[in-house]
Write an enzyme that holds these catalytic residues in place. Structure first.
Site, PDB file in Angstrom:
ATOM      1  CD  GLU A 167      -2.817   1.217   2.280  1.00 23.92           C
ATOM      2  OE1 GLU A 167      -2.853   0.319   3.092  1.00 23.92           O
ATOM      3  OE2 GLU A 167      -3.508   2.068   2.434  1.00 23.92           O
ATOM      4  NE  ARG A 215       3.913  -8.167  10.736  1.00 25.99           N
ATOM      5  CZ  ARG A 215       3.020  -7.486   9.868  1.00 25.99           C
ATOM      6  NH1 ARG A 215       2.315  -7.876   8.999  1.00 25.99           N
ATOM      7  NH2 ARG A 215       3.674  -6.175   9.698  1.00 25.99           N
ATOM      8  CE  LYS A 224       2.583   0.111   5.019  1.00 26.36           C
ATOM      9  NZ  LYS A 224       2.282  -0.115   3.482  1.00 26.36           N
TER      10      LYS A 224
HETATM   11  P1  ATP Z   1       1.927  -1.980   8.030  1.00 24.54           P
HETATM   12  O1  ATP Z   1       1.276  -2.704   8.833  1.00 24.54           O
HETATM   13  O2  ATP Z   1       3.215  -1.456   8.386  1.00 24.54           O
HETATM   14  O3  ATP Z   1       1.426  -0.840   7.480  1.00 24.54           O
HETATM   15  P2  ATP Z   1       1.401  -3.747   5.741  1.00 24.54           P
HETATM   16  O4  ATP Z   1       1.256  -4.898   6.238  1.00 24.54           O
HETATM   17  O5  ATP Z   1      -0.015  -2.973   5.812  1.00 24.54           O
HETATM   18  O6  ATP Z   1       2.294  -2.860   7.033  1.00 24.54           O
HETATM   19  P3  ATP Z   1       1.480  -3.483   3.061  1.00 24.54           P
HETATM   20  O7  ATP Z   1       2.037  -2.432   2.086  1.00 24.54           O
HETATM   21  O8  ATP Z   1       0.167  -3.764   3.069  1.00 24.54           O
HETATM   22  O9  ATP Z   1       1.974  -3.198   4.632  1.00 24.54           O
HETATM   23  O10 ATP Z   1       2.323  -4.822   2.655  1.00 24.54           O
HETATM   24  C1  ATP Z   1       2.565  -5.126   1.771  1.00 24.54           C
HETATM   25  C2  ATP Z   1       3.140  -6.625   1.897  1.00 24.54           C
HETATM   26  O11 ATP Z   1       4.296  -6.749   2.444  1.00 24.54           O
HETATM   27  C3  ATP Z   1       2.183  -7.615   2.257  1.00 24.54           C
HETATM   28  O12 ATP Z   1       2.130  -8.759   1.415  1.00 24.54           O
HETATM   29  C4  ATP Z   1       2.507  -7.797   3.542  1.00 24.54           C
HETATM   30  O13 ATP Z   1       2.142  -9.099   4.165  1.00 24.54           O
HETATM   31  C5  ATP Z   1       4.029  -7.737   3.725  1.00 24.54           C
HETATM   32  N1  ATP Z   1       4.599  -7.362   4.983  1.00 24.54           N
HETATM   33  C6  ATP Z   1       4.207  -6.202   5.815  1.00 24.54           C
HETATM   34  N2  ATP Z   1       5.006  -6.128   6.878  1.00 24.54           N
HETATM   35  C7  ATP Z   1       5.727  -7.592   6.737  1.00 24.54           C
HETATM   36  C8  ATP Z   1       6.358  -7.847   7.906  1.00 24.54           C
HETATM   37  N3  ATP Z   1       6.862  -7.381   8.837  1.00 24.54           N
HETATM   38  N4  ATP Z   1       7.142  -9.211   7.601  1.00 24.54           N
HETATM   39  C9  ATP Z   1       6.810  -9.573   6.286  1.00 24.54           C
HETATM   40  N5  ATP Z   1       6.096  -9.338   5.450  1.00 24.54           N
HETATM   41  C10 ATP Z   1       5.474  -7.931   5.650  1.00 24.54           C
HETATM   42 MG    MG Z   2      -1.886  -3.526   4.276  1.00 25.28          MG
END
Ligand code: ATP
Ligand code: MG
Length: 546
Positions: free
Chosen positions: A28, A255, A265
């Site tokens: 995102e 994760r 984020k």
């Molecule tokens: P945040 O919670 O920090 O906003 P998010 O998961 O919403 O992170 P996205 O941009 O939606 O962030 O993530 C894109 C991809 O990265 C998704 O497939 C998510 O599963 C993966 N991802 C995000 N954080 C992690 C992590 N800590 N470890 C492994 N994969 C991750």
């Molecule tokens: Mg997300």
């Protein structure tokens, strides 16, 4: 081979989706990428690389409130820096028309309805995992009314929060995600970074993700474990409209969490906005751009991801392991340089007045293939204050006027004769040198107990050194009752000046060095022609226990 690769190999054997492999990385664009995302990136791109597939980049841009092109650009820059090449760049917003049409189809088929309750009311009716939820009073309104209201929502005639479109599934389902999940919400407060003001309704993650996967031809939609509970809904929505043999499947892995940092984020944005760090690329941040500025290399990050692996169990990785991988990487390539952080002047009394010489030093001892550099040498040098002691105990092997000899790194053997303090307490140390003891000559083989670092006074260059440490004072800032901002490490940055070898004045941003006995340092992009700035990447001491 990790467990996802095992699944892919089985799918290939079974000719699932005609043996085609297509993945996507779906960030995102509401923040910068962090090291957790890198774990997902290495999986998504890695699977495509290993099995002759393709990995596309898809921006999951369904919430205009928090998204921005600044983030789109940084995400592409970071992925490229890590060394990955995507097939196509897609945006969930590319599918807004298709998704809207699909929502209309759901309404017509009696599978979706417009709910006029508040978010609080809807939440109250959700029930618990052991108690069924309560059906909305709007659940059974006629199809025509649902159509008319959904179109009004999109036309901008309904205020934000006043209506949502919900899937009509099952308010008693043990999986809470099936209890009439929201498909669409109204957002009129912010223009979308790509579609501007065209849309007033935006699809929720669950209604957008699987469909986007399907529209693109994704075969393996890999994400993190918190989406396991969403998977039945992912499949449910696909079941409603997918035709033919092809369909995407979702798989999940654990994760990445790391001690002494936060990787949400939302929290990182708070740190940036409130000026608690210098920006998304602050070298203390777990972001890709922060790690890059801290001095991490793509290869060190890849090696870290390889070491932690992929499983189905959540856990937290010791920050020490990340630091260990950058030390291992830089150990092999970073030129060793002298930088004196707490200088005292050393005068070689028997060195001829006005004489200067140039010492040729190997960048890494014993590795001439990594190049050499010139070190000016003369009568007056700076040495580290801690390398001299006036009244030294027996076990102090560095410089002291006690008859002991020490070697100046890459140069001569010296012996201290005494020292002088001026009114301000500045020390000048006096010594004599053995002119036949120069390193690289026959006399250079003469061994003494210790070697100390130095830079020649006249040619020395002043540099700013930013000494970074872990961002948080506690191992798990998310586990505490306190606000995470109160848990920041107050000593996470110390700025000092040091005297460095003159050859460093040509260093370019992102060049790596080891400052002997001090640590690994990288040139910060704040560096200008007359102001050198170094960031400490890592200290030399490795406290990672295998
Ligand atoms: P945040 O919670 O920090 O906003 P998010 O998961 O919403 O992170 P996205 O941009 O939606 O962030 O993530 C894109 C991809 O990265 C998704 O497939 C998510 O599963 C993966 N991802 C995000 N954080 C992690 C992590 N800590 N470890 C492994 N994969 C991750
Ligand atoms: Mg997300």
């Amino acid at each position: 081979m990790n467990f996802i690769e095992e699944i892919v190999e089985k799918d290939l054997q079974n000719k699932l989706n005609d043996g085609r492999i297509q993945t996507r990385f779906p960030p995102e664009p509401n923040g910068y990428l962090h090291i957790g995302h890198v774990k997902a990136i290495c999986m998504d791109f890695g699977i495509a690389q290993k099995y002759n597939g393709v990995c596309n980049l898809r921006f999951d841009d369904t919430n205009p409130v928090k998204e921005d092109t600044e983030y789109v650009d940084s995400i592409m820059e970071d992925i490229a820096w890590l060394g990955f090449k995507w097939g196509n760049v897609y945006y969930a917003s590319d599918y807004f028309d298709k998704l809207y049409d699909l929502a209309i189809r759901f309404i017509k088929e009696g599978k979706a309805y417009v709910d006029e309750q508040t978010a609080e009311q809807i939440a109250q009716q959700k029930g618990t995992p052991t108690e069924p939820g309560v059906e909305s009073p709007y659940r059974n309104r006629p199809v025509e009314e649902n159509l008319r209201l959904f179109q009004k929502m999109q036309a901008g005639e309904i205020e934000d929060g006043k209506m949502v479109l919900r899937a009509k599934i099952d308010m008693a389902n043990p999986n809470m995600h099936f209890r009439d999940p929201i498909m669409y919400r109204i957002i009129t407060t912010h223009p979308h970074h790509r579609t501007g003001r065209k849309w007033n309704v935006y699809p929720m993650y669950d209604f957008a993700h699987g469909q986007s996967d399907y529209f693109e031809g994704v075969t393996h939609s890999i994400c993190t474990l918190e989406f396991v509970v969403h998977r039945p809904l992912y499949d449910y929505f696909l079941d409603q409209f997918v035709e033919g043999g092809y369909r995407p499947h979702q798989y999940e892995f654990n994760r990445l969490n790391i001690t002494y940092t936060v990787m949400s984020k939302r929290k990182m944005l708070q740190l940036v906005k409130e000026g608690l760090v210098a920006g998304w690329d602050d070298p203390r941040m777990p972001t890709v751009c922060g790690l890059r500025r801290r001095g991490y290399t793509p290869s060190s990050i890849h090696s870290f991801i390889d070491k932690i692996g992929y499983t189905k169990v959540e856990g937290t990785i010791d920050l020490g392991l990340l630091e260990h991988t950058i030390r291992e990487d830089l150990k092999e390539q970073a030129p060793r340089m002298c930088a004196i952080f707490d200088p005292v002047k050393l005068v070689i009394t028997n060195y001829p007045e006005g004489q200067k010489e140039t010492i040729i030093a190997e960048n890494i001892d014993g590795k001439p293939e990594l190049g050499t550099r010139e070190m000016p040498f003369g009568k007056e040098l700076y040495i580290e204050r801690g390398d001299f002691m006036e009244d030294a105990p027996k076990d102090f092997y560095r410089l002291s006027p006690n008859g002991r000899e020490v070697r100046l790194k890459n140069a001569y053997i010296i012996q201290a004769t005494g020292c002088e303090k001026d009114a301000e307490g500045n020390i000048t140390v006096y010594c004599t040198y053995d002119a036949d003891s120069k390193s690289g000559t026959e006399g250079g083989n003469r061994k003494v107990k210790s070697t100390i670092n130095w830079v020649e006074c006249q040619s020395a260059v002043d540099a700013e050194a930013r000494l970074y440490d872990r961002l948080f004072a506690v191992e798990d800032p998310s586990a505490s009752d306190k606000d995470f901002r109160e848990l920041l490490n107050p000593d996470s940055l110390k700025v000092v000046t040091c005297k460095v070898e003159s050859s460093l004045s040509n260093a370019k941003a992102f060049d790596h060095f080891q400052f002997l006995k001090q640590g690994y340092f990288v040139v910060d992009p704040d560096t200008t022609a007359d102001h050198l700035v170094f960031n400490r990447t890592a200290s030399l001491k490795d406290n990672w226990k295998k």
